[in-house]
Design a protein around this motif. Structure first.
Motif, PDB file in Angstrom:
ATOM      1  N   PRO A 197       0.807  -1.224   0.000  1.00 40.07           N
ATOM      2  CA  PRO A 197       0.000   0.000   0.000  1.00 40.07           C
ATOM      3  C   PRO A 197       0.842   1.277   0.000  1.00 40.07           C
ATOM      4  CG  PRO A 197      -0.023  -1.018   2.165  1.00 40.07           C
ATOM      5  CD  PRO A 197       0.674  -1.984   1.259  1.00 40.07           C
ATOM      6  N   LYS A 198       0.287   2.298  -0.606  1.00 41.08           N
ATOM      7  CA  LYS A 198       0.810   3.665  -0.532  1.00 41.08           C
ATOM      8  C   LYS A 198      -0.395   4.570  -0.308  1.00 41.08           C
ATOM      9  CE  LYS A 198       4.699   2.953  -3.727  1.00 41.08           C
ATOM     10  NZ  LYS A 198       5.386   3.448  -4.958  1.00 41.08           N
ATOM     11  N   GLU A 199      -0.153   5.755   0.202  1.00 39.27           N
ATOM     12  CA  GLU A 199      -1.277   6.630   0.525  1.00 39.27           C
ATOM     13  C   GLU A 199      -1.149   7.985  -0.156  1.00 39.27           C
ATOM     14  OE1 GLU A 199      -2.100   7.050   4.693  1.00 39.27           O
ATOM     15  OE2 GLU A 199      -3.302   5.219   4.696  1.00 39.27           O
ATOM     16  N   VAL A 200      -2.057   8.232  -1.110  1.00 31.75           N
ATOM     17  CA  VAL A 200      -2.271   9.569  -1.667  1.00 31.75           C
ATOM     18  C   VAL A 200      -3.780   9.749  -1.811  1.00 31.75           C
ATOM     19  CG1 VAL A 200      -0.081   9.545  -2.960  1.00 31.75           C
ATOM     20  CG2 VAL A 200      -2.209   8.825  -4.086  1.00 31.75           C
ATOM     21  N   LEU A 201      -4.214  10.989  -1.881  1.00 35.66           N
ATOM     22  CA  LEU A 201      -5.601  11.218  -2.282  1.00 35.66           C
ATOM     23  C   LEU A 201      -5.665  11.073  -3.790  1.00 35.66           C
ATOM     24  CD1 LEU A 201      -8.544  12.105  -1.748  1.00 35.66           C
ATOM     25  CD2 LEU A 201      -7.793  14.437  -2.245  1.00 35.66           C
ATOM     26  N   MET A 202      -6.567  10.221  -4.247  1.00 34.72           N
ATOM     27  CA  MET A 202      -6.681  10.016  -5.691  1.00 34.72           C
ATOM     28  C   MET A 202      -8.124  10.186  -6.160  1.00 34.72           C
ATOM     29  SD  MET A 202      -6.070   5.917  -5.943  1.00 34.72           S
ATOM     30  CE  MET A 202      -7.103   4.755  -5.080  1.00 34.72           C
ATOM     31  N   HIS A 203      -8.254  10.449  -7.449  1.00 34.60           N
ATOM     32  CA  HIS A 203      -9.576  10.538  -8.055  1.00 34.60           C
ATOM     33  C   HIS A 203     -10.310   9.223  -7.852  1.00 34.60           C
ATOM     34  CE1 HIS A 203     -12.505  10.150 -11.352  1.00 34.60           C
ATOM     35  NE2 HIS A 203     -12.603  11.470 -11.334  1.00 34.60           N
ATOM     36  N   GLY A 204      -9.637   8.113  -8.118  1.00 31.13           N
ATOM     37  CA  GLY A 204     -10.176   6.813  -7.789  1.00 31.13           C
ATOM     38  C   GLY A 204     -10.941   6.116  -8.892  1.00 31.13           C
ATOM     39  N   TRP A 225     -16.149  12.642  -9.247  1.00 35.45           N
ATOM     40  CA  TRP A 225     -15.136  12.464  -8.215  1.00 35.45           C
ATOM     41  C   TRP A 225     -15.648  11.646  -7.028  1.00 35.45           C
ATOM     42  CZ3 TRP A 225     -10.140  14.851  -8.220  1.00 35.45           C
ATOM     43  CH2 TRP A 225      -9.868  15.604  -9.378  1.00 35.45           C
ATOM     44  N   GLY A 226     -16.743  10.954  -7.183  1.00 35.77           N
ATOM     45  CA  GLY A 226     -17.356  10.255  -6.065  1.00 35.77           C
ATOM     46  C   GLY A 226     -16.522   9.128  -5.487  1.00 35.77           C
ATOM     47  N   ASP A 227     -15.581   8.586  -6.264  1.00 42.39           N
ATOM     48  CA  ASP A 227     -14.742   7.502  -5.771  1.00 42.39           C
ATOM     49  C   ASP A 227     -13.414   8.000  -5.217  1.00 42.39           C
ATOM     50  OD1 ASP A 227     -16.171   4.996  -6.110  1.00 42.39           O
ATOM     51  OD2 ASP A 227     -16.136   5.447  -8.251  1.00 42.39           O
ATOM     52  N   MET A 228     -13.308   9.289  -4.897  1.00 39.09           N
ATOM     53  CA  MET A 228     -12.101   9.781  -4.237  1.00 39.09           C
ATOM     54  C   MET A 228     -11.801   8.934  -3.012  1.00 39.09           C
ATOM     55  SD  MET A 228     -12.195  13.961  -4.250  1.00 39.09           S
ATOM     56  CE  MET A 228     -13.940  14.084  -3.827  1.00 39.09           C
ATOM     57  N   ASN A 229     -10.553   8.573  -2.857  1.00 38.36           N
ATOM     58  CA  ASN A 229     -10.163   7.819  -1.670  1.00 38.36           C
ATOM     59  C   ASN A 229      -8.671   7.920  -1.449  1.00 38.36           C
ATOM     60  OD1 ASN A 229      -8.883   4.900  -2.558  1.00 38.36           O
ATOM     61  ND2 ASN A 229     -10.351   5.649  -4.083  1.00 38.36           N
ATOM     62  N   ILE A 230      -8.251   7.471  -0.272  1.00 40.63           N
ATOM     63  CA  ILE A 230      -6.830   7.393   0.045  1.00 40.63           C
ATOM     64  C   ILE A 230      -6.357   6.029  -0.413  1.00 40.63           C
ATOM     65  CG2 ILE A 230      -5.090   7.555   1.846  1.00 40.63           C
ATOM     66  CD1 ILE A 230      -6.832  10.081   1.448  1.00 40.63           C
ATOM     67  N   GLY A 231      -5.407   6.021  -1.322  1.00 40.19           N
ATOM     68  CA  GLY A 231      -4.979   4.736  -1.846  1.00 40.19           C
ATOM     69  C   GLY A 231      -3.705   4.848  -2.659  1.00 40.19           C
ATOM     70  N   HIS A 232      -3.458   3.826  -3.415  1.00 45.90           N
ATOM     71  CA  HIS A 232      -2.217   3.702  -4.184  1.00 45.90           C
ATOM     72  C   HIS A 232      -2.293   4.552  -5.447  1.00 45.90           C
ATOM     73  CE1 HIS A 232       1.239   1.957  -6.150  1.00 45.90           C
ATOM     74  NE2 HIS A 232       1.475   1.181  -5.097  1.00 45.90           N
ATOM     75  N   PRO A 233      -1.279   5.377  -5.708  1.00 46.54           N
ATOM     76  CA  PRO A 233      -1.335   6.237  -6.901  1.00 46.54           C
ATOM     77  C   PRO A 233      -1.436   5.462  -8.207  1.00 46.54           C
ATOM     78  CG  PRO A 233       0.879   6.220  -5.950  1.00 46.54           C
ATOM     79  CD  PRO A 233      -0.029   5.570  -4.951  1.00 46.54           C
ATOM     80  N   GLY A 234      -1.036   4.189  -8.195  1.00 46.78           N
ATOM     81  CA  GLY A 234      -1.131   3.393  -9.414  1.00 46.78           C
ATOM     82  C   GLY A 234      -2.536   3.308  -9.971  1.00 46.78           C
ATOM     83  N   CYS A 235      -3.530   3.431  -9.101  1.00 43.72           N
ATOM     84  CA  CYS A 235      -4.913   3.351  -9.580  1.00 43.72           C
ATOM     85  C   CYS A 235      -5.231   4.518 -10.506  1.00 43.72           C
ATOM     86  CB  CYS A 235      -5.872   3.310  -8.388  1.00 43.72           C
ATOM     87  SG  CYS A 235      -5.613   1.866  -7.331  1.00 43.72           S
ATOM     88  N   ASP A 236      -4.793   5.715 -10.157  1.00 43.74           N
ATOM     89  CA  ASP A 236      -4.975   6.868 -11.041  1.00 43.74           C
ATOM     90  C   ASP A 236      -4.006   6.835 -12.221  1.00 43.74           C
ATOM     91  OD1 ASP A 236      -7.057   8.022  -9.640  1.00 43.74           O
ATOM     92  OD2 ASP A 236      -5.866   9.618  -8.740  1.00 43.74           O
ATOM     93  N   LEU A 237      -2.803   6.354 -11.974  1.00 39.50           N
ATOM     94  CA  LEU A 237      -1.794   6.322 -13.034  1.00 39.50           C
ATOM     95  C   LEU A 237      -2.137   5.310 -14.116  1.00 39.50           C
ATOM     96  CD1 LEU A 237       1.416   6.663 -10.837  1.00 39.50           C
ATOM     97  CD2 LEU A 237       0.357   8.419 -12.272  1.00 39.50           C
ATOM     98  N   SER A 238      -3.203   4.567 -13.917  1.00 40.03           N
ATOM     99  CA  SER A 238      -3.701   3.674 -14.973  1.00 40.03           C
ATOM    100  C   SER A 238      -3.981   4.433 -16.259  1.00 40.03           C
ATOM    101  CB  SER A 238      -4.969   2.964 -14.506  1.00 40.03           C
ATOM    102  OG  SER A 238      -6.003   3.897 -14.222  1.00 40.03           O
ATOM    103  N   ILE A 239      -4.201   5.746 -16.150  1.00 37.57           N
ATOM    104  CA  ILE A 239      -4.501   6.557 -17.326  1.00 37.57           C
ATOM    105  C   ILE A 239      -3.335   6.532 -18.322  1.00 37.57           C
ATOM    106  CG2 ILE A 239      -3.599   8.835 -16.613  1.00 37.57           C
ATOM    107  CD1 ILE A 239      -7.119   8.111 -17.986  1.00 37.57           C
ATOM    108  N   ALA A 240      -2.118   6.272 -17.824  1.00 35.25           N
ATOM    109  CA  ALA A 240      -0.961   6.179 -18.724  1.00 35.25           C
ATOM    110  C   ALA A 240      -1.098   5.010 -19.683  1.00 35.25           C
ATOM    111  CB  ALA A 240       0.322   6.044 -17.910  1.00 35.25           C
TER     112      ALA A 240
END
Length: 304
Positions: A197-204, A225-240
């Motif tokens: 786990p890593k912790e950032v605020l992400m769009h989700g 933005w309803g799925d905003m959560n504290i989690g792993h930045p990889g979830c947002d970085l999926s956009i790459a």
């Protein structure tokens, strides 16, 4: 498909009902036209006078999500480098519709369906800067405003892999055979079972149905933005992987900052998993354009 689906509505919000709720609670908007924009998994969406957009929860689970947006989105302004829908009108439940609803600034644009590679590549640095700044938002402030921690269990690679394999094995889900084989080969080679786990605020929930582009293909805004959560930045970085072609990824990651291989592994997995869900909903509801884009996203995400 005849099964019960997670996107099936628990509440229907007609245009007449939406108009009545908006006009009665916000009389200053009563001269503006209300028109239906569409349905997502969680909300039914209406545009009001081309200036505002209202989202009405269509499932119980969406109530907490929309309340989180109302609390946390106003605090994100200094950190966001792309337009986003700002909450302005906080609607309350009534006898006709028992749930809260929310009105935002309207961002004009379209989903990036069929966008050519050169236009996608042109947005790589913009998206990287956007996520770098979003992920710098103070985690403690997000927690104080109710942001949950990895509430969807996205770090459970083994569980995610098993669910995706179940989707592929379901002959009622009309994946193209080429896509089915491509995903199956990818999952067979996926040996990691858990991500640290890593912790950032992400769009989700950063995928093509939560992005808007202008007619020239430039990113016009980020929505839902309803799925905003504290989690792993990889979830947002999926956009790459889901949005950008392979040749644009190195530049994206350089602009974002140091990204380890485990993060990239998670990012690619999410870039395949979420479009599978979008594809299933689109086929179930007869939205062939969205289904075609979801299929294209999967192929793009798995391209090297």
């Amino acid at each position: 498909m005849s099964r019960t689906n997670p996107w099936d509505a628990e509440w229907q919000v007609t245009e007449e009902l939406a108009q009545a709720l908006i006009y009665s609670q916000f009389p200053a908007l009563s001269s503006k036209q209300v028109r239906r924009l569409g349905d997502g998994w969680d909300n039914t969406v209406y545009v009001v006078g081309e200036e505002y957009v209202f989202r009405f929860p269509r499932r119980k689970i969406a109530v907490e999500l929309i309340e989180l947006e109302g609390r946390l989105l106003p605090k994100l302004g200094p950190f966001l480098t792309l337009p986003y829908a700002k909450p302005l009108f906080y609607g309350e439940g009534s006898a006709a519709y028992p749930l809260p609803f929310l009105g935002y600034t309207y961002i004009a644009g379209n989903f990036p369906l069929g966008l050519p590679e050169e236009q996608r590549t042109a947005s790589a640095l913009v998206l990287a800067r956007f996520l770098k700044n979003l992920h710098a938002f103070p985690v403690q402030v997000a927690k104080e405003n109710g942001a949950p921690t990895d509430q969807r269990g996205l770090l459970d690679i083994r569980g995610r892999k098993e669910k995706m394999q179940q989707f592929l094995a379901d002959t009622d889900i009309p994946f193209a055979e080429a896509d089915r084989a491509l995903i199956a080969d990818y999952l067979q080679g996926l040996g990691v079972e858990q991500i640290q786990p890593k912790e950032v605020l992400m769009h989700g929930d950063l995928h093509f149905k939560n992005m808007l582009v202008a007619p020239d293909g430039k990113i016009a805004g980020i929505i839902d933005w309803g799925d905003m959560n504290i989690g792993h930045p990889g979830c947002d970085l999926s956009i790459a992987y889901s949005f950008l072609p392979p040749q644009a990824r190195d530049g994206f990651f350089r602009a974002y900052g140091e990204v380890d291989e485990e993060t990239k592994l998670l990012a690619r997995l999410i870039a395949v998993y979420i479009p599978m869900l979008i594809y299933m909903q689109a086929k179930d509801t007869g939205d062939d354009r969205v289904a075609a884009e979801a299929s294209a996203v999967i192929r793009r995400a798995l391209a090297n």
